[in-house]
Design a protein around this motif. Structure first.
Motif, short mmCIF file in Angstrom:
data_model
loop_
_atom_site.label_atom_id
_atom_site.label_comp_id
_atom_site.label_asym_id
_atom_site.label_seq_id
_atom_site.Cartn_x
_atom_site.Cartn_y
_atom_site.Cartn_z
N ARG A 236 68.43 88.43 51.38
CA ARG A 236 68.10 88.28 52.81
C ARG A 236 66.94 89.19 53.16
NH1 ARG A 236 72.86 85.70 55.15
NH2 ARG A 236 71.54 85.16 56.91
N THR A 237 66.21 88.83 54.22
CA THR A 237 65.12 89.65 54.74
C THR A 237 65.53 90.14 56.12
OG1 THR A 237 63.46 88.40 53.52
CG2 THR A 237 62.68 89.67 55.43
N LEU A 238 65.37 91.45 56.36
CA LEU A 238 65.72 91.99 57.65
C LEU A 238 64.94 93.26 57.94
CD1 LEU A 238 69.20 93.71 57.42
CD2 LEU A 238 68.19 92.58 55.48
N VAL B 163 63.58 90.11 63.21
CA VAL B 163 63.55 89.27 62.01
C VAL B 163 64.77 88.36 62.05
CG1 VAL B 163 63.67 89.24 59.48
CG2 VAL B 163 62.35 91.03 60.64
N ASP C 144 66.78 85.68 59.61
CA ASP C 144 66.96 85.12 58.27
C ASP C 144 68.29 84.38 58.29
OD1 ASP C 144 67.66 84.56 55.61
OD2 ASP C 144 66.57 86.30 54.86
#
Length: 190
Positions: A127-129, A152, A154
């Motif tokens: 995941r991107t955060l 963000v 995701d």
């Protein structure tokens, strides 16, 4: 403005150490949009919010996280503060609730230090955060990609860095709840 009428939003916090504005601002945003916020915590009673390191107001707990069901809520908000998510990540019921909520696909919004609870729930691989900058290494070690952005998204995760990001955080939270509701309505057989 009541486009979220009938929606119930869980706010999960520990007994103390909650950054006040990271609880009260999103709470007000969902209330203004017509949703019903519910304060969950590991213990009954009241929780203590803080303005950084200074005690602020207390808030009554509506329900213990142990007695809460993911099915009863349309979204989950995880406010920050350093001590708050640090305490939550040591509570098995809180960690399990967060893990189940992320798995449900419903919106989960975490700001500042709150991603510590997401790390403990083991839901961040791939995941991107974003978060408060000091969590970068923890998040990377949990398999996430950390970026320095105001907000963000995701999948069903919404993250922001700090109280300065609250306008964008709240806006994205409301949009995600409305989108999730629209998606659920469109999948309901007529």
């Amino acid at each position: 403005m009541s486009h979220l009428s009938g929606k119930t939003i869980a706010f999960l916090v520990a007994a103390e150490g909650i950054e006040r504005v990271e609880l009260t601002d999103p709470w007000q945003a969902v209330t203004d949009a017509g949703a019903t916020p519910v304060l969950l915590s590991p213990e009954e009673g009241e929780v203590q919010t803080f303005d950084h390191l200074d005690k602020a107001e207390t808030r009554p707990v509506d329900k213990t996280v142990k007695s809460a069901s993911v099915d009863d809520y349309d979204a989950l908000v995880l406010p920050g503060g350093v001590a708050n998510p640090d305490a939550l990540r040591t509570d098995d019921d809180a960690v399990g609730f967060v893990r189940d909520f992320v798995a449900s696909g419903k919106p989960v919004a975490a700001i500042c230090h709150a991603p510590w609870t997401l790390i403990e729930a083991d839901v961040l691989k791939g995941r991107t955060l974003t978060s408060w900058p000091s969590l970068q290494t923890d998040l990377r070690n949990a398999g996430a990609t950390w970026v320095d952005k105001e907000v963000v998204v995701d999948g069903n995760l919404i993250t922001s860095r700090n109280p300065d990001d609250l306008p964008a955080f709240n806006s994205q939270l409301l949009e995600s709840i409305a989108h999730g509701a629209a998606a659920q309505e469109s999948s309901t057989p007529a």
